[in-house]
Design an enzyme around this catalytic site. Sequence first.
Site, PDB file in Angstrom:
ATOM      1  N   LYS A 152      58.259  26.472  27.936  1.00 30.98           N
ATOM      2  CA  LYS A 152      57.335  25.563  28.601  1.00 30.98           C
ATOM      3  C   LYS A 152      56.362  26.393  29.439  1.00 30.98           C
ATOM      4  O   LYS A 152      56.775  27.108  30.360  1.00 30.98           O
ATOM      5  CB  LYS A 152      58.093  24.588  29.514  1.00 30.98           C
ATOM      6  CG  LYS A 152      57.307  23.333  29.851  1.00 30.98           C
ATOM      7  CD  LYS A 152      57.109  22.470  28.611  1.00 30.98           C
ATOM      8  CE  LYS A 152      56.701  21.050  28.945  1.00 30.98           C
ATOM      9  NZ  LYS A 152      56.587  20.223  27.734  1.00 30.98           N
ATOM     10  N   HIS A 155      30.415  46.152  36.462  1.00 35.70           N
ATOM     11  CA  HIS A 155      29.235  47.002  36.570  1.00 35.70           C
ATOM     12  C   HIS A 155      28.190  46.424  37.519  1.00 35.70           C
ATOM     13  O   HIS A 155      27.897  45.224  37.503  1.00 35.70           O
ATOM     14  CB  HIS A 155      28.605  47.194  35.189  1.00 35.70           C
ATOM     15  CG  HIS A 155      29.529  47.806  34.178  1.00 35.70           C
ATOM     16  ND1 HIS A 155      30.045  49.071  34.328  1.00 35.70           N
ATOM     17  CD2 HIS A 155      30.040  47.328  33.007  1.00 35.70           C
ATOM     18  CE1 HIS A 155      30.826  49.349  33.291  1.00 35.70           C
ATOM     19  NE2 HIS A 155      30.848  48.310  32.492  1.00 35.70           N
ATOM     20  N   ARG A 212      27.442  55.673  42.699  1.00 32.67           N
ATOM     21  CA  ARG A 212      27.393  54.348  42.079  1.00 32.67           C
ATOM     22  C   ARG A 212      28.320  53.397  42.811  1.00 32.67           C
ATOM     23  O   ARG A 212      29.239  53.808  43.529  1.00 32.67           O
ATOM     24  CB  ARG A 212      27.776  54.412  40.596  1.00 32.67           C
ATOM     25  CG  ARG A 212      29.232  54.810  40.356  1.00 32.67           C
ATOM     26  CD  ARG A 212      29.636  54.672  38.899  1.00 32.67           C
ATOM     27  NE  ARG A 212      31.065  54.969  38.721  1.00 32.67           N
ATOM     28  CZ  ARG A 212      31.745  54.723  37.592  1.00 32.67           C
ATOM     29  NH1 ARG A 212      31.128  54.192  36.551  1.00 32.67           N
ATOM     30  NH2 ARG A 212      33.021  55.017  37.507  1.00 32.67           N
ATOM     31  N   ASN A 246      35.835  47.243  34.786  1.00 32.66           N
ATOM     32  CA  ASN A 246      34.752  47.868  35.542  1.00 32.66           C
ATOM     33  C   ASN A 246      33.635  46.843  35.705  1.00 32.66           C
ATOM     34  O   ASN A 246      32.902  46.545  34.763  1.00 32.66           O
ATOM     35  CB  ASN A 246      34.245  49.111  34.806  1.00 32.66           C
ATOM     36  CG  ASN A 246      33.397  49.994  35.701  1.00 32.66           C
ATOM     37  OD1 ASN A 246      32.912  49.554  36.737  1.00 32.66           O
ATOM     38  ND2 ASN A 246      33.220  51.239  35.299  1.00 32.66           N
ATOM     39  N   THR A 284      61.670  22.116  25.456  1.00 35.34           N
ATOM     40  CA  THR A 284      60.792  22.641  26.507  1.00 35.34           C
ATOM     41  C   THR A 284      60.679  21.662  27.665  1.00 35.34           C
ATOM     42  O   THR A 284      60.494  22.063  28.816  1.00 35.34           O
ATOM     43  CB  THR A 284      59.398  22.979  25.948  1.00 35.34           C
ATOM     44  OG1 THR A 284      58.741  21.772  25.524  1.00 35.34           O
ATOM     45  CG2 THR A 284      59.505  23.944  24.777  1.00 35.34           C
ATOM     46  N   ASP A 285      60.812  20.371  27.388  1.00 39.73           N
ATOM     47  CA  ASP A 285      60.769  19.386  28.467  1.00 39.73           C
ATOM     48  C   ASP A 285      61.960  19.570  29.398  1.00 39.73           C
ATOM     49  O   ASP A 285      61.838  19.382  30.620  1.00 39.73           O
ATOM     50  CB  ASP A 285      60.754  17.975  27.883  1.00 39.73           C
ATOM     51  CG  ASP A 285      60.482  16.915  28.943  1.00 39.73           C
ATOM     52  OD1 ASP A 285      59.355  16.895  29.478  1.00 39.73           O
ATOM     53  OD2 ASP A 285      61.401  16.132  29.247  1.00 39.73           O
ATOM     54  N   PHE A 342      30.227  59.177  37.919  1.00 40.25           N
ATOM     55  CA  PHE A 342      30.650  59.192  36.521  1.00 40.25           C
ATOM     56  C   PHE A 342      29.670  60.061  35.738  1.00 40.25           C
ATOM     57  O   PHE A 342      28.516  59.686  35.547  1.00 40.25           O
ATOM     58  CB  PHE A 342      30.701  57.771  35.935  1.00 40.25           C
ATOM     59  CG  PHE A 342      31.309  57.720  34.554  1.00 40.25           C
ATOM     60  CD1 PHE A 342      32.611  58.151  34.330  1.00 40.25           C
ATOM     61  CD2 PHE A 342      30.581  57.254  33.477  1.00 40.25           C
ATOM     62  CE1 PHE A 342      33.178  58.107  33.066  1.00 40.25           C
ATOM     63  CE2 PHE A 342      31.137  57.199  32.201  1.00 40.25           C
ATOM     64  CZ  PHE A 342      32.438  57.632  31.996  1.00 40.25           C
ATOM     65  N   GLN A 346      39.462  55.765  35.672  1.00 41.40           N
ATOM     66  CA  GLN A 346      40.784  56.252  35.269  1.00 41.40           C
ATOM     67  C   GLN A 346      41.446  57.033  36.404  1.00 41.40           C
ATOM     68  O   GLN A 346      42.650  56.885  36.665  1.00 41.40           O
ATOM     69  CB  GLN A 346      40.675  57.138  34.022  1.00 41.40           C
ATOM     70  CG  GLN A 346      40.377  56.386  32.743  1.00 41.40           C
ATOM     71  CD  GLN A 346      38.896  56.230  32.465  1.00 41.40           C
ATOM     72  OE1 GLN A 346      38.075  56.279  33.387  1.00 41.40           O
ATOM     73  NE2 GLN A 346      38.550  56.049  31.195  1.00 41.40           N
TER      74      GLN A 346
END
Length: 287
Positions: A12, A242, A170, A240, A57-58, A153, A214
């Site tokens: 569920k 940007h 950046r 990322n 599932t109930d 980078f 990283q």
Amino acid sequence: MTVRLGANRYGKAETRLVHVVRDGPVHHLKDVNVSTSLSGDMEAAHLTGDNSAVLPTDTQKNTVYVFARRHGVGEIEEFALRLARHFVAAQHSIHHARVAIEEYGWTRTGPHSFVRDGGEVRTCVVHHDRDGRTTVLSGLKDLVLLNSTGSEFHGFITDEYTTLQPATDRVLATAVTAQWRHTSADGSAFAKSYGEVRRCLLDAFAQTHSLSLQQTLYAMGERALTTCPEICEVRLSLPNKHHFAVDLSPFGLDNDNEVFHAADRPYGLIEGGVLREDAPDAGFAWE
């Protein structure tokens, strides 16, 4: 051609539960989303439609509500452990239970008044099987972080399709999804551990001069592992987010990294794990 049934599970998904503890005039609130998945002797259900081994599932949904009433919720890891152990112990056909919980935060504004937090979502996943193996994964998602400088980078591969320019200053922004594996299922430190690991992730992100996302990922995982002996592995997913400096030269203006366009897609997605050298095998595939 011969075919066979592969790995399977059922359950569920996303049982929404709000639990109010009425401590006199002061109330305490737990707001969670619980997903259960069970696996075991389910071949007959798939191959012949024989449901004699299937716990509906109930019923799983109802169990969540009953356990909240009988035992409370407490730390979400503890609640997930109770549910997982119950499903495996109560039904012979169930060999493995996975319980995943998301917790939504609320801030108290009065004895019984709350405002929903706009921050990250706390998470956990518990695995428990008939052999008594239990694994507890705590975590969080949607923890949005940003460094307005201190990120670079450059030095990356270039080919005939490369247009990205090297960056020495950046904006670095991400929405952290993290999971960390506990060395034991002892629930005495789950709340403290969550706060400590979260603090480590925040501190490492803020204090690392990043040459790549990283590198930041590794620093965040390393900080958590060296600070918190109760965990043995951290896995991180860092999109990322940007931020591109807007060209204002058509308007006769410079832009010294002050005005940015925040792009939502496409985005880089950096994922990885950091673990102790002596970390035991998890015994299952992380999701």
